[in-house]
Structure formats: C-alpha cells, structure tokens
Design a protein around this motif. Structure first.
Motif, PDB file in Angstrom:
ATOM      1  N   ASN A   1       0.859  -1.170   0.000  1.00 41.39           N
ATOM      2  CA  ASN A   1       0.000   0.000   0.000  1.00 41.39           C
ATOM      3  C   ASN A   1       0.900   1.225   0.000  1.00 41.39           C
ATOM      4  O   ASN A   1       1.587   1.494   0.976  1.00 41.39           O
ATOM      5  CB  ASN A   1      -0.906  -0.040   1.234  1.00 41.39           C
ATOM      6  N   ILE A   2       0.897   1.954  -1.102  1.00 41.55           N
ATOM      7  CA  ILE A   2       1.829   3.069  -1.250  1.00 41.55           C
ATOM      8  C   ILE A   2       1.512   4.232  -0.324  1.00 41.55           C
ATOM      9  O   ILE A   2       2.353   5.080  -0.085  1.00 41.55           O
ATOM     10  CB  ILE A   2       1.878   3.565  -2.718  1.00 41.55           C
ATOM     11  N   ASN A   3       0.314   4.261   0.244  1.00 48.21           N
ATOM     12  CA  ASN A   3      -0.039   5.350   1.148  1.00 48.21           C
ATOM     13  C   ASN A   3       0.575   5.183   2.531  1.00 48.21           C
ATOM     14  O   ASN A   3       0.815   6.157   3.217  1.00 48.21           O
ATOM     15  CB  ASN A   3      -1.562   5.462   1.281  1.00 48.21           C
ATOM     16  N   ARG A   4       0.816   3.930   2.938  1.00 48.72           N
ATOM     17  CA  ARG A   4       1.284   3.751   4.297  1.00 48.72           C
ATOM     18  C   ARG A   4       2.006   2.434   4.537  1.00 48.72           C
ATOM     19  O   ARG A   4       3.035   2.406   5.170  1.00 48.72           O
ATOM     20  CB  ARG A   4       0.100   3.867   5.247  1.00 48.72           C
ATOM     21  N   TRP A   5       1.475   1.338   4.076  1.00 49.08           N
ATOM     22  CA  TRP A   5       2.029   0.043   4.461  1.00 49.08           C
ATOM     23  C   TRP A   5       2.928  -0.527   3.379  1.00 49.08           C
ATOM     24  O   TRP A   5       2.593  -1.481   2.715  1.00 49.08           O
ATOM     25  CB  TRP A   5       0.905  -0.915   4.843  1.00 49.08           C
ATOM     26  N   ASP A   6       4.095   0.057   3.242  1.00 48.28           N
ATOM     27  CA  ASP A   6       5.090  -0.458   2.316  1.00 48.28           C
ATOM     28  C   ASP A   6       6.091  -1.318   3.096  1.00 48.28           C
ATOM     29  O   ASP A   6       5.938  -1.540   4.288  1.00 48.28           O
ATOM     30  CB  ASP A   6       5.786   0.691   1.583  1.00 48.28           C
ATOM     31  N   GLY A   7       7.127  -1.801   2.411  1.00 53.64           N
ATOM     32  CA  GLY A   7       8.116  -2.650   3.059  1.00 53.64           C
ATOM     33  C   GLY A   7       8.786  -1.991   4.251  1.00 53.64           C
ATOM     34  O   GLY A   7       9.051  -2.625   5.269  1.00 53.64           O
ATOM     35  N   GLU A   8       9.060  -0.705   4.144  1.00 55.85           N
ATOM     36  CA  GLU A   8       9.699   0.024   5.247  1.00 55.85           C
ATOM     37  C   GLU A   8       8.781   0.087   6.467  1.00 55.85           C
ATOM     38  O   GLU A   8       9.230  -0.104   7.596  1.00 55.85           O
ATOM     39  CB  GLU A   8      10.070   1.437   4.797  1.00 55.85           C
ATOM     40  N   ALA A   9       7.502   0.323   6.251  1.00 50.97           N
ATOM     41  CA  ALA A   9       6.556   0.386   7.369  1.00 50.97           C
ATOM     42  C   ALA A   9       6.442  -0.967   8.063  1.00 50.97           C
ATOM     43  O   ALA A   9       6.377  -1.044   9.289  1.00 50.97           O
ATOM     44  CB  ALA A   9       5.186   0.857   6.882  1.00 50.97           C
ATOM     45  N   TRP A  10       6.405  -2.053   7.269  1.00 52.27           N
ATOM     46  CA  TRP A  10       6.359  -3.390   7.873  1.00 52.27           C
ATOM     47  C   TRP A  10       7.613  -3.637   8.708  1.00 52.27           C
ATOM     48  O   TRP A  10       7.537  -4.149   9.814  1.00 52.27           O
ATOM     49  CB  TRP A  10       6.243  -4.469   6.791  1.00 52.27           C
TER      50      TRP A  10
END
Length: 155
Positions: A1-10
């Motif tokens: 999810n490009i708005n918030r849950w990308d690899g970095e966020a995980w």
C-alpha cells in the motif's frame, strides 16, 4: 500500500517482534505502484530470499509468508506458486477479487497452513468468503479471524 504500508513500514512495525523472537524479517517493497506481485517485484523477492538464505542460517522448515492488502494478495499468488518454500501463510485483508488471481494455482493449497484475518467491512463477499471456501475445498488447513466492524486496515 503506497499510502502507508510499504516494506519500510512493515520493517519498522515488526522489527522489535522479530528481534525479541530471534527471527529474520524480509520486507520487499512493491515500488511506487505498490503492486508487489509485478514480475519485477516477484523476481526481486525471489533473489532477496535466496540471498538471505545464503547470508544467514535460515531454517527452511520455519519460513512463513505474510502480507496485508496487496501484500496479502501476493502472499497467496507468490506463496502458492512456491508452496514448497513456506511452512505457512498469514493473510491480512487480502485485496483479491474472488479467487480469480489464484484459480490456476489453488490446488497447491493442499495441506498448506493458512491463518486469515479479514474485516467484515472490507468486501468479504469477494475478498474473504470465496478464497476461504476454495482453500477448504482444496484441502488446506485454514484458521480465520473474521473481525466484525473492521474495514481495510492493519490497525
């Protein structure tokens, strides 16, 4: 999810859990379109997983795949194409359209372990019930957590 849950966020969300449990955490990112199941992204993920297996002492009997939203969808499509590589699947709010994305590979779910989390306000008639039924029909081991009053969110 490009708005918030990308690899970095995980990575940032799960790193403490991974460290506390002595786990390796691999979080490939789908790039600017967020579609982690594009051919270039799945090829990168395969190379990344192979590299991690070379660099670290990975117990191949304890590898799991998980994802939220498009990542949940990709956990199905990528994982079922490589079902011999993963011990189980954790699928959260998968952004799928019925079973069309997995129709040709759903038979690979036989004897595979799935834990599926989904919200009742997140199109369950297309994103949840068809895939759960199909997994059962194809001999998968399925546990679910269907959350009443919850939409498309990881929170």
């Amino acid at each position: 999810n490009i708005n918030r849950w990308d690899g970095e966020a995980w990575r940032d969300t799960l790193i403490q859990f991974a460290e506390m449990n002595n786990l390796l955490l691999v979080c490939p990112d789908g790039g600017p379109d967020g579609r982690i199941d594009d051919a270039i992204d799945t090829a990168f993920t395969s190379v990344l997983l192979d590299s991690v297996g070379t660099w670290y002492n990975v117990d191949d009997e304890e590898k799991y795949i998980m994802g939220f939203s498009w990542g949940g969808r990709t956990s199905y499509t990528y994982g079922l194409r490589r079902n011999d590589q993963f011990k189980g699947y954790l699928i959260i709010g998968a952004a799928i359209n019925g079973i069309s994305e997995v129709q040709s590979i759903i038979q690979n779910a036989k004897d595979e372990a799935f834990y599926i989390i989904h919200g009742s306000n997140d199109a369950p008639a297309t994103r949840y019930f068809p895939i759960v039924e199909s997994l059962f029909d194809n001999g998968a081991c399925v546990e679910t957590n269907f959350l009443q009053g919850v939409g498309h969110t990881i929170d």
